[in-house]
Design a protein around this motif. Sequence first.
Motif, PDB file in Angstrom:
ATOM      1  N   ALA A 106      -8.180 -31.565 -57.160  1.00 24.72           N
ATOM      2  CA  ALA A 106      -9.337 -30.670 -57.257  1.00 24.72           C
ATOM      3  C   ALA A 106     -10.586 -31.328 -56.681  1.00 24.72           C
ATOM      4  O   ALA A 106     -11.391 -30.674 -56.011  1.00 24.72           O
ATOM      5  N   GLU A 115     -14.328 -29.719 -55.787  1.00 31.88           N
ATOM      6  CA  GLU A 115     -14.825 -29.365 -57.121  1.00 31.88           C
ATOM      7  C   GLU A 115     -15.449 -30.593 -57.783  1.00 31.88           C
ATOM      8  O   GLU A 115     -15.068 -31.725 -57.484  1.00 31.88           O
ATOM      9  N   ILE A 143      -5.151 -28.192 -74.753  1.00 35.50           N
ATOM     10  CA  ILE A 143      -3.959 -28.616 -74.004  1.00 35.50           C
ATOM     11  C   ILE A 143      -2.955 -29.276 -74.947  1.00 35.50           C
ATOM     12  O   ILE A 143      -1.760 -28.964 -74.925  1.00 35.50           O
ATOM     13  N   ASP A 166       0.090 -36.094 -64.693  1.00 34.73           N
ATOM     14  CA  ASP A 166      -0.037 -34.728 -64.144  1.00 34.73           C
ATOM     15  C   ASP A 166      -1.499 -34.288 -64.125  1.00 34.73           C
ATOM     16  O   ASP A 166      -1.987 -33.749 -63.135  1.00 34.73           O
ATOM     17  N   HIS A 224      -4.090 -33.604 -61.054  1.00 34.81           N
ATOM     18  CA  HIS A 224      -4.857 -32.356 -60.951  1.00 34.81           C
ATOM     19  C   HIS A 224      -6.321 -32.680 -60.603  1.00 34.81           C
ATOM     20  O   HIS A 224      -6.912 -32.068 -59.712  1.00 34.81           O
ATOM     21  N   ARG A 226     -12.580 -25.577 -66.179  1.00 37.41           N
ATOM     22  CA  ARG A 226     -11.440 -24.692 -65.895  1.00 37.41           C
ATOM     23  C   ARG A 226     -10.159 -25.132 -66.580  1.00 37.41           C
ATOM     24  O   ARG A 226      -9.273 -24.303 -66.839  1.00 37.41           O
ATOM     25  N   LEU A 227     -10.054 -26.426 -66.855  1.00 36.20           N
ATOM     26  CA  LEU A 227      -8.845 -26.911 -67.535  1.00 36.20           C
ATOM     27  C   LEU A 227      -8.800 -26.460 -68.993  1.00 36.20           C
ATOM     28  O   LEU A 227      -7.731 -26.218 -69.544  1.00 36.20           O
ATOM     29  N   GLY A 228      -9.974 -26.361 -69.633  1.00 30.21           N
ATOM     30  CA  GLY A 228     -10.004 -26.131 -71.075  1.00 30.21           C
ATOM     31  C   GLY A 228     -10.100 -27.482 -71.790  1.00 30.21           C
ATOM     32  O   GLY A 228      -9.965 -28.526 -71.159  1.00 30.21           O
TER      33      GLY A 228
END
Lengths: 206, 113
Positions: free
Chosen positions: A37, A42, A57, A29, A33, A50-52
């Motif tokens: 992106a 990006e 997570i 997943d 992403h 932006r994901l952290g």
Amino acid sequence: MTLRENYLARLKELLAAMPPADREEVLADISEHFDAALREGETEEEIIARLGTPESIATQYGYAAAAAPPAAGAAGRQNRGVGAGRIFGSIGLGFFNLCAGYPVLFVFWAAAAALAAAAVSIGLSGLLYLVCLCLSPVFSWAQDSLMQGFPLIANLFTGIGLVSFGALACIWTVKLFVVCIKVGVRYLVWSFKWIFCMKTKKEGDA
Amino acid sequence: MNIQFKKGALELCVLSVLCRKDCYGYELVSDISCHIDISEGTIYPLLKRLKDEKLVVTYLQESPEGPPRKYYRISDRGREYKDQLVAEWLDFTKKVNHIIEGPSEGQKGRNPS
């Protein structure tokens, strides 16, 4: 290694305790992403910002960053919090074991032992009764210990009944002992594991 | 914005977007993060939980630009749950607004002072 590979490798490491199929799905997943992106123009730095962090997570998936390297920053602080919680938890669990856990286990064992003693004595009394029945024509003391004024057949059935009930009760108590041992061992293993940090899942989740 | 507010509302936002259309992960994340400032990574654990609870289902669909993508679709149960969440949210925010704004002139009279 690129930033993306680094990120996914770290996440995989943090999710080590997750079932493998689930973990692969999570990584796929996040990987998808990145692909989507990147296609939108990006950069990897932007996507990661932006994901952290992988730690945040993994925490959201229910796996705390206990395996984190002793790097400074947020992850380190989080680990200290988990450690303190665990120390207080261990002390609490220790007290609980002393006041409630071990006494309850002991009561179960004592009850099982009492039932075993009862079962064995019922069986033995039946055997003795049958022995007395066999000896009654010869010895008067054997005659005296039987039920008076009943036919031979009633005495015989009483003896056999006592022996078989005793045997049945013995089988039940053996089963009860097995359950007692299993429960006791599981509880001890669980409580030691908990105290000695062998399981790190679901910490710092609240 | 306060992080606890966001956490609570995120589930509602995800389900609401999925009520309108099926989405792949990045699409859903972008739809939400253009309105609310969140760590985008937090949506994936949420999606997994929604999937585990059978509120959403997933399927793979070819994409014109590369490998097939995983799409999320809301289930009937998910729709029911979302309606319930929306009702609770509206009711809650209405009450909070009342408290923030203080009693209006009409209501003041009811309270003995």
